[in-house]
Design a protein around this motif. Structure first.
Motif, PDB file in Angstrom:
ATOM      1  N   LEU A  86       0.747  -1.114  -0.209  1.00  0.00           N
ATOM      2  CA  LEU A  86      -0.017   0.015  -0.256  1.00  0.00           C
ATOM      3  C   LEU A  86       0.926   1.409  -0.064  1.00  0.00           C
ATOM      4  O   LEU A  86       2.178   1.234   0.400  1.00  0.00           O
ATOM      5  N   LEU A  87       0.280   2.363  -0.480  1.00  0.00           N
ATOM      6  CA  LEU A  87       1.083   3.708  -0.567  1.00  0.00           C
ATOM      7  C   LEU A  87       0.245   4.682   0.214  1.00  0.00           C
ATOM      8  O   LEU A  87      -1.005   4.647  -0.099  1.00  0.00           O
ATOM      9  N   SER A  88       0.907   5.409   0.965  1.00  0.00           N
ATOM     10  CA  SER A  88      -0.049   6.192   2.023  1.00  0.00           C
ATOM     11  C   SER A  88       0.756   7.786   1.675  1.00  0.00           C
ATOM     12  O   SER A  88       1.765   7.688   1.642  1.00  0.00           O
ATOM     13  N   SER A  89      -0.432   8.581   1.754  1.00  0.00           N
ATOM     14  CA  SER A  89       0.199  10.149   1.762  1.00  0.00           C
ATOM     15  C   SER A  89      -0.446  10.720   3.047  1.00  0.00           C
ATOM     16  O   SER A  89      -0.432  11.751   3.260  1.00  0.00           O
ATOM     17  N   PHE A  93      -1.365   9.064   9.750  1.00  0.00           N
ATOM     18  CA  PHE A  93      -1.229   7.430   9.707  1.00  0.00           C
ATOM     19  C   PHE A  93       0.336   6.923   9.820  1.00  0.00           C
ATOM     20  O   PHE A  93       0.503   6.330  10.513  1.00  0.00           O
ATOM     21  N   MET A  94       1.041   7.627   9.147  1.00  0.00           N
ATOM     22  CA  MET A  94       2.634   7.692   9.026  1.00  0.00           C
ATOM     23  C   MET A  94       3.302   7.761  10.472  1.00  0.00           C
ATOM     24  O   MET A  94       3.980   6.955  10.807  1.00  0.00           O
ATOM     25  N   ARG A  95       2.691   8.777  11.200  1.00  0.00           N
ATOM     26  CA  ARG A  95       3.068   8.964  12.618  1.00  0.00           C
ATOM     27  C   ARG A  95       2.711   8.051  13.555  1.00  0.00           C
ATOM     28  O   ARG A  95       3.671   7.638  14.316  1.00  0.00           O
ATOM     29  N   PRO A 369      11.337  17.490  -2.106  1.00  0.00           N
ATOM     30  CA  PRO A 369      11.762  16.436  -0.768  1.00  0.00           C
ATOM     31  C   PRO A 369      13.185  15.725  -1.377  1.00  0.00           C
ATOM     32  O   PRO A 369      12.780  15.024  -2.383  1.00  0.00           O
ATOM     33  N   PRO A 370      14.067  15.768  -0.699  1.00  0.00           N
ATOM     34  CA  PRO A 370      15.558  15.066  -0.964  1.00  0.00           C
ATOM     35  C   PRO A 370      15.347  13.652  -1.102  1.00  0.00           C
ATOM     36  O   PRO A 370      16.041  13.056  -1.847  1.00  0.00           O
ATOM     37  N   ILE A 371      14.561  13.099  -0.343  1.00  0.00           N
ATOM     38  CA  ILE A 371      14.302  11.578  -0.011  1.00  0.00           C
ATOM     39  C   ILE A 371      12.779  11.273  -0.643  1.00  0.00           C
ATOM     40  O   ILE A 371      11.770  11.690   0.039  1.00  0.00           O
ATOM     41  N   THR A 372      12.731  10.398  -1.500  1.00  0.00           N
ATOM     42  CA  THR A 372      11.613  10.020  -1.950  1.00  0.00           C
ATOM     43  C   THR A 372      11.295   8.441  -1.983  1.00  0.00           C
ATOM     44  O   THR A 372      10.166   7.851  -2.645  1.00  0.00           O
ATOM     45  N   GLY A 373      12.287   7.747  -1.633  1.00  0.00           N
ATOM     46  CA  GLY A 373      12.045   6.264  -1.550  1.00  0.00           C
ATOM     47  C   GLY A 373      11.083   6.013  -0.184  1.00  0.00           C
ATOM     48  O   GLY A 373      10.552   6.762   0.350  1.00  0.00           O
ATOM     49  N   LEU A 374      10.142   5.007  -0.700  1.00  0.00           N
ATOM     50  CA  LEU A 374       9.076   4.771  -0.107  1.00  0.00           C
ATOM     51  C   LEU A 374       9.118   4.155   1.459  1.00  0.00           C
ATOM     52  O   LEU A 374       8.148   4.433   2.348  1.00  0.00           O
ATOM     53  N   LEU A 375      10.312   3.830   2.040  1.00  0.00           N
ATOM     54  CA  LEU A 375      10.754   3.546   3.134  1.00  0.00           C
ATOM     55  C   LEU A 375       9.573   2.610   3.948  1.00  0.00           C
ATOM     56  O   LEU A 375       8.840   2.814   4.986  1.00  0.00           O
ATOM     57  N   PHE A 376       9.306   1.445   3.237  1.00  0.00           N
ATOM     58  CA  PHE A 376       8.273   0.454   3.410  1.00  0.00           C
ATOM     59  C   PHE A 376       8.363  -0.103   5.072  1.00  0.00           C
ATOM     60  O   PHE A 376       9.528  -0.017   5.373  1.00  0.00           O
ATOM     61  N   ILE A 397       3.601  -1.185   3.790  1.00  0.00           N
ATOM     62  CA  ILE A 397       3.233   0.485   3.585  1.00  0.00           C
ATOM     63  C   ILE A 397       4.232   1.327   3.259  1.00  0.00           C
ATOM     64  O   ILE A 397       5.130   1.459   4.185  1.00  0.00           O
ATOM     65  N   GLY A 398       4.316   2.010   2.107  1.00  0.00           N
ATOM     66  CA  GLY A 398       5.140   2.777   1.846  1.00  0.00           C
ATOM     67  C   GLY A 398       4.335   4.375   1.866  1.00  0.00           C
ATOM     68  O   GLY A 398       3.275   4.615   2.019  1.00  0.00           O
ATOM     69  N   PHE A 399       5.416   5.446   2.007  1.00  0.00           N
ATOM     70  CA  PHE A 399       5.125   6.695   2.095  1.00  0.00           C
ATOM     71  C   PHE A 399       5.494   7.563   1.025  1.00  0.00           C
ATOM     72  O   PHE A 399       6.598   7.774   0.685  1.00  0.00           O
ATOM     73  N   SER A 400       4.435   8.439   0.522  1.00  0.00           N
ATOM     74  CA  SER A 400       4.743   9.319  -0.754  1.00  0.00           C
ATOM     75  C   SER A 400       5.124  10.865  -0.076  1.00  0.00           C
ATOM     76  O   SER A 400       3.899  11.334   0.362  1.00  0.00           O
ATOM     77  N   PHE A 401       6.291  10.936   0.391  1.00  0.00           N
ATOM     78  CA  PHE A 401       6.832  12.360   0.743  1.00  0.00           C
ATOM     79  C   PHE A 401       6.226  13.561  -0.326  1.00  0.00           C
ATOM     80  O   PHE A 401       5.462  14.528   0.204  1.00  0.00           O
ATOM     81  N   LEU A 402       6.360  13.412  -1.470  1.00  0.00           N
ATOM     82  CA  LEU A 402       5.910  14.227  -2.265  1.00  0.00           C
ATOM     83  C   LEU A 402       4.266  14.546  -2.227  1.00  0.00           C
ATOM     84  O   LEU A 402       3.942  15.836  -2.448  1.00  0.00           O
ATOM     85  N   ALA A 403       3.647  13.382  -2.339  1.00  0.00           N
ATOM     86  CA  ALA A 403       2.135  13.843  -2.280  1.00  0.00           C
ATOM     87  C   ALA A 403       1.841  14.451  -0.942  1.00  0.00           C
ATOM     88  O   ALA A 403       0.983  15.152  -0.986  1.00  0.00           O
TER      89      ALA A 403
END
Length: 505
Positions: A86-89, A93-95, A369-376, A397-403
Motif C-alpha cells: 500500500l502507498l500512503s500520503s 497515519f505514518m506518525r 523533498p530530497p528523499i523520495t524512497g517509500l521507506l516501507f 506500507i510506503g509513504f509518498s513524501f511528495l504527495a
C-alpha cells in the motif's frame, strides 16, 4: 479414443505431466486470487493489485516519485500499488506507524541498504532492539556535542565553496564562466561530511574534482539499490564470497571502495582504544567512545557519506535554483541578511533569529523533498485498520513524501509554488503543523534521521552565504538541469553563472 504416450510427438507432454501442470496452474491462480482479495477494498491502478510488475517499472523509470504523487491524488490517501503493498500520503497515519510503541517494523526493503552485505547499519537494521541499541551509541556524535568545532568545520567548508566560485567561476558583464552547481554542491557536502566524520575533508573543493571518482560511482549505484529493495533476498546472494569479490571493497583505489578504505584506515588508527582517545573529537571518535566496534564504526562512517551527501546537496541546489529564479524571494531574503548583518558565514545562533531565512530553507525542503524512497514498513501480526478498512499483517506500507507536501488541502492551492511566506502566515497552531509536516523529510519517530541538526546547520549557512555573495542565473532556462529519481534525486548539468553581489551599504 485414448491417446498413447508412445504415439504422441516428443514435444507433447505426457498425461501425468499435464495433470501436474494443471494442478500447479490451478494452485497459482487460486493463490493469486487469494492475495488479490486481501487488499481488494483499497483502490489503486488496476494491474497493481495482481502483479508487482508496475511497481518494478515505476521504480526503474527514474520518475517514480511523480507516479506515486499521481496515484495518491487519483486514489486518495491510501492506495494499492502491488498485490501486498500500500502507498500512503496520510501524515497522521505514518506518525502512528513510527510511534515509539508501534508494532510496525521495517520491511525487507531496508536490506538493500546493507552497503556491506554482511553487516547491518543504522539505516538497514530491521530488529527494533538492535536499532535502538545502535542509535543510542550514535546519537551523541550526531548531536554535535562531542565534536570539537563542529560549526567551525561547516564554516570552513562553506568558505572553501565560496572561494572555489570566486577564483574559478566568477562571471562578469562581458564574460561567462558557467559551472555545474549540481556537481559543486556535491563537492561541498562530501567534504563537509568527511571533515565532521574523519577530521578532515576529502579535498573535492580544494581540487575542484570528484576525488577518487566516488560521486560518479555512487550515482550509478543508487538506482541498483532501489531495484534491489524490491528483491531484498538477493542480499543473501551478494553476501556469498564468490560474489562479494565483484563488489566495492576497501582494496579498491577508486570509487566507493576508496571511501570504504578511508573509513577503514581512519578507524584502524583509533583501535585499540588508548587513554588519549579523547583527542579524536570528531564523529568517528564519538562512535568509538560509546562502544562501537571497529567494524561497526567503519560501516556507520560509510553510511554518513552515502546517505547524507546527495540528500543535503539536493536541497542546497534546488533552494538556490528556486530563490535565484524568484526575484521577490531573493530580494526579501537579502533584505533580511543585510538588515541583520550576520557573521560570514552566519552562526547557528544568528540563523535562529532570521525567520525569513528559516522559511526559505523549510520551503526548499518542501518543494523538492530530497528523499523520495517509500521507506516501507510492515503491518504487525494481527493486522491494523485504516478508515475502517482492515490491513492484513505483513502488508508493506510506503509513504509518498511528495504527495504529502504537495497536498492542496494542507498547503493551499499554490502548493506547487515556491513561497516561503507559507511558514510565516497563519495561527500558531497552523505554523506548528506546517513545521511538523516539513520535518517529515527527516523521518518519523523512532526512525527519525540522526543527522537532522547537522543538515539544517549546513543548509542555513551555505544557502545564506551563497545568496549574499553571488547573483546566480540559469545558463539554459529551457533545460536548466537533468534529474533522475532513485529514492534520492540524482542531478547533473545544472549550469549556472555567478556574479558578485555589491557590498552592503
Amino acid at each position: 479414443m485414448a491417446l498413447h504416450s508412445d504415439l504422441l510427438p516428443w514435444y507433447f507432454p505426457s498425461t501425468g505431466l499435464l495433470l501436474v501442470m494443471g494442478v500447479a496452474f490451478t494452485a497459482f491462480v487460486c493463490h493469486t486470487c487469494w492475495v488479490y482479495a486481501q487488499l481488494r477494498h483499497f483502490p489503486g491502478p488496476p494491474l497493481a493489485g495482481w502483479s508487482r510488475l508496475p511497481l518494478i517499472v515505476w521504480t526503474m523509470s527514474g520518475r517514480a516519485h511523480l507516479k506515486y504523487q499521481e496515484i495518491s491524488e487519483t486514489y486518495g490517501p491510501i492506495a494499492r500499488i502491488a498485490p501486498t503493498v500500500l502507498l500512503s500520503s496520510d501524515v497522521e497515519f505514518m506518525r502512528k506507524i513510527a510511534a515509539a510503541r508501534s508494532k510496525y517494523r521495517r520491511n525487507e526493503w531496508y536490506m538493500a541498504f546493507r552497503f556491506n552485505p554482511d553487516r547491518d547499519t543504522i539505516i538497514s537494521h530491521r530488529d527494533d532492539e538492535e536499532h535502538a541499541r545502535l542509535k543510542m551509541k550514535l546519537a551523541p556524535g550526531y548531536s554535535g556535542k562531542e565534536i570539537d568545532g563542529l560549526e567551525a568545520k561547516i564554516d570552513a567548508n562553506v568558505k572553501a565553496f565560496v572561494k572555489l566560485i570566486e577564483t574559478s567561476y566568477l562571471s562578469g558583464p562581458s564574460d561567462t564562466k558557467p559551472f555545474d552547481l549540481a556537481e559543486k554542491t556535491q563537492f561541498f557536502t562530501l567534504d563537509t561530511i568527511a571533515d565532521i566524520s574523519f577530521g578532515s575533508p576529502i579535498g573535492c573543493l580544494a581540487n575542484d574534482s570528484d576525488m577518487y571518482g566516488y560521486l560518479k560511482q555512487a550515482a550509478a549505484s543508487f538506482p541498483f539499490f532501489m531495484v534491489l529493495g524490491l528483491f531484498p533476498r538477493i542480499m543473501h546472494i551478494l553476501a556469498l564470497d564468490s560474489v562479494k569479490r565483484f563488489l566495492p571493497s576497501a582494496k579498491d583505489s577508486l570509487g566507493m571502495g576508496r571511501i570504504m578504505r578511508l573509513a577503514s584506515e581512519t578507524a584502524g588508527k583509533r583501535f585499540p582504544l588508548k587513554d588519549d582517545e579523547g583527542v579524536h573529537r570528531d564523529m568517528l571518535g564519538s562512535f568509538i567512545r560509546h562502544g562501537l566496534t571497529r567494524a561497526e564504526a567503519e560501516a556507520e562512517s560509510l553510511v554518513q557519506i552515502l546517505a547524507g551527501g546527495e540528500t543535503t546537496a539536493t536541497t542546497i541546489r534546488m533552494t538556490i535554483f528556486h530563490v535565484s529564479t524568484n526575484p521577490r524571494v531573493l530580494n526579501k531574503l537579502r533584505a533580511e541578511i543585510f538588515r541583520v548583518r550576520p557573521s560570514s558565514p552566519l552562526t547557528d545562533a544568528e540563523a535562529k533569529n532570521m525567520p525569513y531565512l528559516q522559511a526559505v530553507v523549510k520551503e526548499g525542503l518542501r518543494i523538492f523533498p530530497p528523499i523520495t524512497g517509500l521507506l516501507f514498513k510492515d503491518t504487525p501480526i494481527g493486522g491494523d485498520t485504516y478508515d475502517g478498512k482492515f490491513i492484513p499483517g505483513g502488508t508493506a506500507i510506503g509513504f509518498s513524501f511528495l504527495a504529502a507536501v504537495m497536498d492542496k488541502k494542507a498547503w493551499g492551492e499554490d502548493s506547487h509554488v515556491f513561497r516561503p511566506e507559507r511558514f510565516l502566515e497563519g495561527s500558531d497552531e497552523e505554523l506548528r503543523n506546517r513545521d511538523a509536516m516539513v520535518e517529515l523529510v527527516f523521518g518519523f519517530g523512532r526512525w527519525r534521521c540522526l543527522g537532522r541538526n547537522i543538515a539544517v546547520s549546513e543548509l542555513t549557512k551555505v544557502i545564506s552565504e551563497l545568496l549574499r555573495t553571488f547573483d546566480f542565473s540559469v545558463v539554459n532556462p529551457m533545460n536548466p538541469f537533468k534529474t533522475r529519481n532513485a529514492g534520492i534525486h540524482l542531478q547533473s548539468d545544472m549550469w549556472m553563472r555567478a556574479e558578485k553581489v555589491a557590498q552592503y551599504h
